[in-house]
Design a protein around this motif. Sequence first.
Motif, short mmCIF file in Angstrom:
data_model
loop_
_atom_site.label_atom_id
_atom_site.label_comp_id
_atom_site.label_asym_id
_atom_site.label_seq_id
_atom_site.Cartn_x
_atom_site.Cartn_y
_atom_site.Cartn_z
N VAL A 150 -6.85 -82.67 -5.85
CA VAL A 150 -8.28 -83.03 -5.94
C VAL A 150 -8.46 -84.45 -5.41
O VAL A 150 -7.73 -85.36 -5.76
N TRP A 156 -9.87 -87.58 -11.10
CA TRP A 156 -9.11 -86.75 -10.18
C TRP A 156 -7.62 -86.71 -10.45
O TRP A 156 -6.92 -85.81 -10.01
N LYS A 185 -10.25 -88.04 -4.81
CA LYS A 185 -11.10 -89.00 -5.50
C LYS A 185 -12.40 -89.10 -4.69
O LYS A 185 -12.35 -89.26 -3.46
N GLY A 197 -11.28 -81.63 -12.14
CA GLY A 197 -11.59 -82.94 -11.56
C GLY A 197 -12.94 -82.96 -10.85
O GLY A 197 -13.16 -83.77 -9.95
#
Length: 490
Positions: free
Chosen positions: A104, A98, A106, A407
């Motif tokens: 984005v 990420w 995780k 990601g």
Amino acid sequence: MDRRNFSKQMIYAGMAVPALKSGSLPDPHEASDLKEDIKNLPAREFDVVVAGGGTAGVVAALAAARNGAKTALIEGKGYVGGTVVEGGTALHSFFNLWKAFPGVEKRQVVRGIPQEIIDRLLLVGGTTGHGDVTGKIDYDCVCTAIDTELYKLVALEMLSEAGVSVFTNTLVAGAVKKGSAIEGIITQSRMGRELFKAKCFIDSTAYGDLSAYAGAEFKELNDHPVCNSMALGNVNIEKMYAYLVSKNALGDLAYGIRDGKEGQIIRFGSESGYVIRGKLPDEFVDEVVKLGAGLITTTVHDNYLMFIKINYRMPVSPTNRDEVAKTELIIRKNQYKTLELFRKYLPGCENAFIARTSPSLNIRRGRTITCDFDIPLSEVIGAVHHDDDILVYGFHDSAPRYQIKNGGTYGLPYRALRVKGIDNLLAAGMLITSDFQAHMSTRNTVCCMAQGQAAGTASAICSAKKIGTRDLKYSDLRNTLEKGNVYFEN
Ligand SMILES: Cc1cc2nc3c(=O)[nH]c(=O)nc-3n(C[C@H](O)[C@H](O)[C@H](O)COP(=O)(O)OP(=O)(O)OC[C@H]3O[C@@H](n4cnc5c(N)ncnc54)[C@H](O)[C@@H]3O)c2cc1C
């Protein structure tokens, strides 16, 4: 050995090739004249037989048994776990990549049985937990390191609880075919040769032994070095870490649980010759590069470096036993030379000793088995999902050079596990995926474990319904995987 020659050693329709005379080199042409009458072999019958109790195989057997299949796990060594307890620095990765993508989140993309194993290990102090890797290289990764010995114990306990019949110290030595299906596996142990019959089989031997014995197509790409990872004991981790920092030579760094304490260093070090060149003494750098020694290590315990990799490029594929025998000696010599260098040049390692080595070479590739689908790199990094996804995965070993788009995750389709041309055989683990860079994602431990859950689940359904692997309805598989806490993104 190519497929045609190997196939001469195959066993078809009740005829099997016995072991070669000791001391003789294998000549497949001669050997094919020697026949073994399988009717005289003691036979056992299961719903699902899993060949190879390693990273993928343990999870496959757990999944098969939990879904109602009478399951056998056949493992050549005296313990289970495979490369995850012998070679790999840590488990990569339960999470997406990420960091390179602002905004984005995780997120944990592999759950199910692989996470359950980590949860069990946490209870006995057998893992660092999931630690973010930071540091100079800022390797985009979550590192989950394990105590290799506790992993072996926990995995065996879980297999026993699930009712799997575990046959350790038992080698898969052949396959008996009936048409395009496998009827049984021939094994060799100190109890002699036996026949394991089943409705469905899983090849998780890493080398692809079962698929090859059953006459499946394969390639031997030999595009990776082999390795023997050693552990060093009696190391002062903080002193070694401080030295690398003082020389501006620290590549990776992660914190997690070490010996029961949170917030400890659990991964540190640098790629040899990359971050350390010009910072650590030239004679040290030159020598470790020559020896193929990796300086990135993980640790679950104080005073202990779990994995120091010693890589070596073999001239031929590691299925060549005779070249492997030579390589085992070369690598052991290189391990000792590396130990001497660490003692001399790395503060904190003055009194280190070799605490553990792998019992045999670790491979990154053996045979690559041809399956109904071979996932290309474009789909891996393009975050492509399919109508028959069996897992999602978001890690690539060569990140940030290769990232999964935005990601995110890609999906591995069920077709990628079905061994081409064989009705009742699935493959799981490092033995699928021919493209080098696509494999640099699918070969990772956590992806192999997730493949294991899918292969085990699919086999259990196929055996219960008495159908071939190609007749399995995807919705049945998907529903069962979801019940097994497998996470999907499509
Ligand atoms: C040196 C090294 C470092 C790595 N580092 C990492 C890392 O840091 N992070 C990461 O995620 N991945 C890493 N990997 C990759 C990852 O560890 C492997 O790709 C993965 O563990 C392979 O799992 P597998 O189930 O396919 O094979 P394995 O785990 O090797 O399992 C195969 C099993 O089959 C058994 N077997 C083989 N042949 C037979 C037979 N004929 N009969 C019976 N049993 C048999 C073996 O004994 C073994 O137990 C590394 C790999 C290597 C080699």
